[in-house]
Design a protein around this motif. Structure first.
Motif, PDB file in Angstrom:
ATOM      1  N   SER A  69       0.825  -1.203   0.000  1.00 22.16           N
ATOM      2  CA  SER A  69       0.000   0.000   0.000  1.00 22.16           C
ATOM      3  C   SER A  69       0.863   1.259   0.000  1.00 22.16           C
ATOM      4  O   SER A  69       0.460   2.297  -0.495  1.00 22.16           O
ATOM      5  CB  SER A  69      -0.935   0.009   1.216  1.00 22.16           C
ATOM      6  OG  SER A  69      -0.165  -0.054   2.402  1.00 22.16           O
ATOM      7  N   GLU A  70       2.055   1.154   0.569  1.00 18.61           N
ATOM      8  CA  GLU A  70       2.988   2.277   0.564  1.00 18.61           C
ATOM      9  C   GLU A  70       4.266   1.835  -0.111  1.00 18.61           C
ATOM     10  O   GLU A  70       5.057   1.092   0.461  1.00 18.61           O
ATOM     11  CB  GLU A  70       3.301   2.746   1.990  1.00 18.61           C
ATOM     12  CG  GLU A  70       2.188   3.545   2.598  1.00 18.61           C
ATOM     13  CD  GLU A  70       2.638   4.226   3.886  1.00 18.61           C
ATOM     14  OE1 GLU A  70       3.802   4.675   3.942  1.00 18.61           O
ATOM     15  OE2 GLU A  70       1.828   4.292   4.800  1.00 18.61           O
ATOM     16  N   ARG A  72       7.717   3.081  -1.935  1.00 20.18           N
ATOM     17  CA  ARG A  72       8.636   4.212  -2.126  1.00 20.18           C
ATOM     18  C   ARG A  72      10.020   3.635  -2.404  1.00 20.18           C
ATOM     19  O   ARG A  72      10.569   2.897  -1.591  1.00 20.18           O
ATOM     20  CB  ARG A  72       8.678   5.084  -0.890  1.00 20.18           C
ATOM     21  CG  ARG A  72       9.571   6.296  -1.070  1.00 20.18           C
ATOM     22  CD  ARG A  72       9.499   7.176   0.128  1.00 20.18           C
ATOM     23  NE  ARG A  72      10.774   7.066   0.835  1.00 20.18           N
ATOM     24  CZ  ARG A  72      11.069   7.745   1.909  1.00 20.18           C
ATOM     25  NH1 ARG A  72      10.180   8.548   2.448  1.00 20.18           N
ATOM     26  NH2 ARG A  72      12.234   7.617   2.469  1.00 20.18           N
ATOM     27  N   VAL A 133       7.175   6.634  -6.207  1.00 22.83           N
ATOM     28  CA  VAL A 133       6.164   6.399  -5.173  1.00 22.83           C
ATOM     29  C   VAL A 133       4.873   5.897  -5.810  1.00 22.83           C
ATOM     30  O   VAL A 133       4.578   6.183  -6.972  1.00 22.83           O
ATOM     31  CB  VAL A 133       5.865   7.679  -4.349  1.00 22.83           C
ATOM     32  CG1 VAL A 133       7.091   8.122  -3.591  1.00 22.83           C
ATOM     33  CG2 VAL A 133       5.351   8.781  -5.226  1.00 22.83           C
ATOM     34  N   THR A 135       1.095   6.454  -5.790  1.00 21.27           N
ATOM     35  CA  THR A 135       0.177   7.530  -5.410  1.00 21.27           C
ATOM     36  C   THR A 135      -1.137   6.946  -4.893  1.00 21.27           C
ATOM     37  O   THR A 135      -1.426   5.764  -5.113  1.00 21.27           O
ATOM     38  CB  THR A 135      -0.101   8.457  -6.609  1.00 21.27           C
ATOM     39  OG1 THR A 135      -0.797   7.707  -7.613  1.00 21.27           O
ATOM     40  CG2 THR A 135       1.176   9.031  -7.184  1.00 21.27           C
TER      41      THR A 135
END
Length: 145
Positions: A69-70, A72, A133, A135
């Motif tokens: 979900s995240e 980076r 990333v 979004t």
């Protein structure tokens, strides 16, 4: 008898002129070789930078596809290649999508394709450290850091 003194001066002057012309030719030729080498070096370095960004984009895509979900991914890149600044353009209109890296002086353009199942936002950023990333709209975006 005065003619011999004049011929020595003329011979000396002609020798200097011929030497100056030869040295100018060598300098002009050497300048062209240096420009060609710089262009080849910039092209080589842009290719390496583009392949690194493409690999990191594909890594971010795998993380996003795996359910992250995240996502980076920080990419540490030089701000200049062979003394030239450059720009990175993410072109998603091409199939497959590609990165277009462009330097201004010398003017060199390199294209590197990449694969991604996650949509990637198109855009242009200056060369240097980047961050990829995921979004909130579930697209990957390449940003400057």
């Amino acid at each position: 008898m005065d003619d011999r003194a004049t011929s020595v001066q003329i011979g000396y002057t002609l020798s200097l002129a011929i030497t100056a012309v030869l040295i100018s030719g060598v300098l002009i030729t050497a300048g062209g070789v240096v420009d060609s080498r710089q262009e080849q070096t910039v092209r080589s370095e842009l290719t390496v930078v583009g392949e690194r960004i493409a690999a990191d984009l594909m890594t971010a895509d795998r993380l996003a596809t795996a359910g992250g979900s995240e996502v980076r991914v920080d990419v540490s890149l030089p701000a200049r290649v062979a003394g030239a600044s450059y720009r990175v353009t993410v072109d998603t209109s091409a199939s497959p999508p590609r990165l277009v890296l462009t330097s201004d002086d010398p003017s060199v353009t390199v294209t590197v394709a990449f694969d991604s199942t996650t949509a990637v936002d198109a855009g242009t950023i200056a060369g240097g450290d980047l961050r990829i990333v995921l979004t909130p709209s579930d697209t990957l975006e390449v940003r400057s850091t």
